[in-house]
Design an enzyme around this catalytic site. Sequence first.
Site, PDB file in Angstrom:
ATOM      1  N   HIS A 462       0.817  -1.211   0.000  1.00 37.20           N
ATOM      2  CA  HIS A 462       0.000   0.000   0.000  1.00 37.20           C
ATOM      3  C   HIS A 462       0.853   1.264   0.000  1.00 37.20           C
ATOM      4  CE1 HIS A 462      -3.559  -2.514   1.322  1.00 37.20           C
ATOM      5  NE2 HIS A 462      -3.977  -1.866   0.271  1.00 37.20           N
ATOM      6  N   CYS A 774      -6.717  -2.368 -14.480  1.00 34.95           N
ATOM      7  CA  CYS A 774      -6.451  -1.503 -13.329  1.00 34.95           C
ATOM      8  C   CYS A 774      -5.205  -1.942 -12.559  1.00 34.95           C
ATOM      9  CB  CYS A 774      -7.653  -1.460 -12.391  1.00 34.95           C
ATOM     10  SG  CYS A 774      -8.106  -3.065 -11.693  1.00 34.95           S
TER      11      CYS A 774
END
Length: 854
Positions: A462, A774
């Site tokens: 992340h 994506c």
Amino acid sequence: MPAFFELVAPIDGVVIPLQEVPDPVFAEGTLGPGVALDPLGDTLHAPCHGRIIQCARTRHAITLRDEQDCEWLLHLGLDTVELNGEGIELLISHDDEVHTGDPLCRFDVDYLARHARALITPMILTAPVGWALELLPAPGDIVRQGEPLFRLVLSEEAPPGAAPSSTPGQTSTRTVTVALEHGLHARPAARLRRIASQHQVTLTLATDDHPPIDSASLSGLLNMGILCGTDVTLTAAGYQASTALDAAVHLLGQPDTTLEQEAPAEADHAVSADTPAAGQYTGLPASPGLIIGPLVTLSPALPNVPERGDTPDRERAALDKAIRQARDSLARAMTTASQAGRQEEADVFEAHRAWLDDPTLLAAAHRHIDDGFGGGEAWRRALDAEAATLAASLNPLLAGRVNDLRDLQQQVMQHFATSAPSQAPLPPGAILISHDMTPSAFAAIAQSLGGLCLAAGGTTSHVSIMARARGLPCIVACGEALLQARGERACLDAEAGILESTPTPERLEALERQLSAQQDARERIARHAHQPATTRDGHTVQVAANIGSAEEAALAAAHGADGIGLFRSELLFLERDAAPSAPEQQTVYTTVVQAMEGAPVIIRTLDIGADKQLPYLTLPETPNPALGIRGVRLWAHEPELLDQQLDALLLAARDTRPPHGPPALRIMVPMISDVAEFMTIKTRLAERAGALEIDALPELGAMIEVPSAALSPGLARAADFLSIGTNDLAQYTLAMDRESPALAARMDVLHPAVLRLIKLCIEGAHGNCPVGVCGASASDPLAAAVLVALGIDELSVEPARIGTIKDGLRQLNVSGLAALLPDLLTMDSAEAIRQTVSAHLATTKTTSSREALE
């Protein structure tokens, strides 16, 4: 012949697993199995009785054949070939017979430490000839020269990587002039052996002075003495002979700088190619960019503790209690990590517990208590002294343990804390160095950063995703040695994955020119970022944004996004004690849609599992979390949690729906495996909408991350849209953990098997629904071009990459690249595809520039 025999350590040193060596040729086992030692001495000795069959011209590598015909490579340090023998004295010669413990070479520790990338010395079994290898000491142990290091056990298996006795298929021959600055040394020789293995061919090399040598024999290749400028005849036999020769010719015909990459460096990496080895740290590119700035090491600030203490007896008792509590906390963390299958993490906690039990540290702290200091202050002083000793060590592995020591220092001192610690402000444009970082910690300081370098981490973490969203240069998986880097004007080239702590004035001048040119290009790209991405032959591609927060939605709109292709809703659920409520979620979703002013917004439902876990959810344990309960599979275990999210999404879609037309908000479900699974979610969405009295349902799409989904044309008939998550699709197709730094360089969407799956998915969706991408590959200009040529309708990238990807697409001739697809899909590797596409795009770009001038 004995069933087993032992080899001894050739030098005093710290045991390092081969996969942790910061060089892919060793870490990936290309040369063979073995181990590495971080030397604590200055002389390499023979690990067994045998004969010297190879001595490198540059004296940094020696190969010994033992009495069982096994061949052992002792490679002194990393990148020591570039020293051309300086600082190394050979004590033996080719064909000498040596006995166990005989000195082989002596080296200047100080000189090598200052001029080579590392002193880490791999010891590799390059020709097993039927023997299996067992390491006797544990990783991190210190072994003494002459102590048992390996046990070789007789195995009935064929030697790994051995060439077949006869290779069917074609035979091809090619001649190449070697361009490697240091000639054919261990790393390029290993690459040749890998090429032969990957393409299942027999590959031989010959020169005017040397008969053909099979690439399977590392010592044979090294003994050929091939220097830069030597003409070499390559012969490959096998069905893929021509492809193997292409790769071998490219390897030998390029400078050494290409050896550090799985794929050849692109033209825009030219500045990095000349980077000196000294003061250089390499990692995996997580977010591209180039920055010059001061290096700042982030370490948790120490708690504020009383300097003076009570009576010595009370302070010693208080310190013993604090250490006991820290030990118990580590024991719980170790148990949790073991139960979750994260054994390496558990081993770290176990090592920390052992350090807490070190009587030397405790005795030092007690002496400070006797001098009148409080227990917390005494512990700080004791560990400060130990950290200074480690930091001054010439051994980079021991110096790298300072970070562990600081962690223990903080854990014990927090039990004496009188107030929370404060973090010193970062200088403007700082390049931050840290072991790893949480998303919340990153978000708190991101605005002050110029760049980020992590010793750990992965390109799909992340923090990496957030860095890409901000356009912040970032590299990860650099290794613990990174934590020792210092520099006032360092350079981070996150395109090439290189940090230079002390670049030369000439290097800085070149970098500043490059930065100026990049700034001009960014300004030009920004001026056109809001315009459509229409290719030279008239194909318009939607370029949307991948985001994780409402703030990033505004950033995406400012960067010219045509919509949101992926909102990672799981970021709302991370780093908190309980799930966000439906109203809290609805507010965030509504804010995101409003920020895009009517452009489509795709929100992915909760994707938890594998690398992302929630402390307030208890999921079934599985030895392989990536194949367990994650994505859509979570519904069966947490139906209320997912229903709550659907309600929030439906209400946000209703409240932001334009007066005419469908809702701009769209819902996407992750980890769909088949049509039946998708239909279950579609039915549930309709039921929740009915309960909320909502008539206009948002579009519902499926993520294509699992090969079975890519092979299910029925999904395109059931879904309103498909979006390919190339990170997971590559992971599951190639059977490579996307979180493994050792495999990250090989996780390439342009692998032909992955591309064939994408092609089948697009063909199945043709005429039924649009298909987007994506995954991280959409931000890779080369991969993006191939994906558009395959027929992708939308690319979703990090906000900072929108303008660049649009600019690249405007220069693309889709039909020209599409004509190459039949050939590309039959190639044997991602590397071959990248080379071909790169050459094609360079040619068409040159033609386009020439046409513009005319």
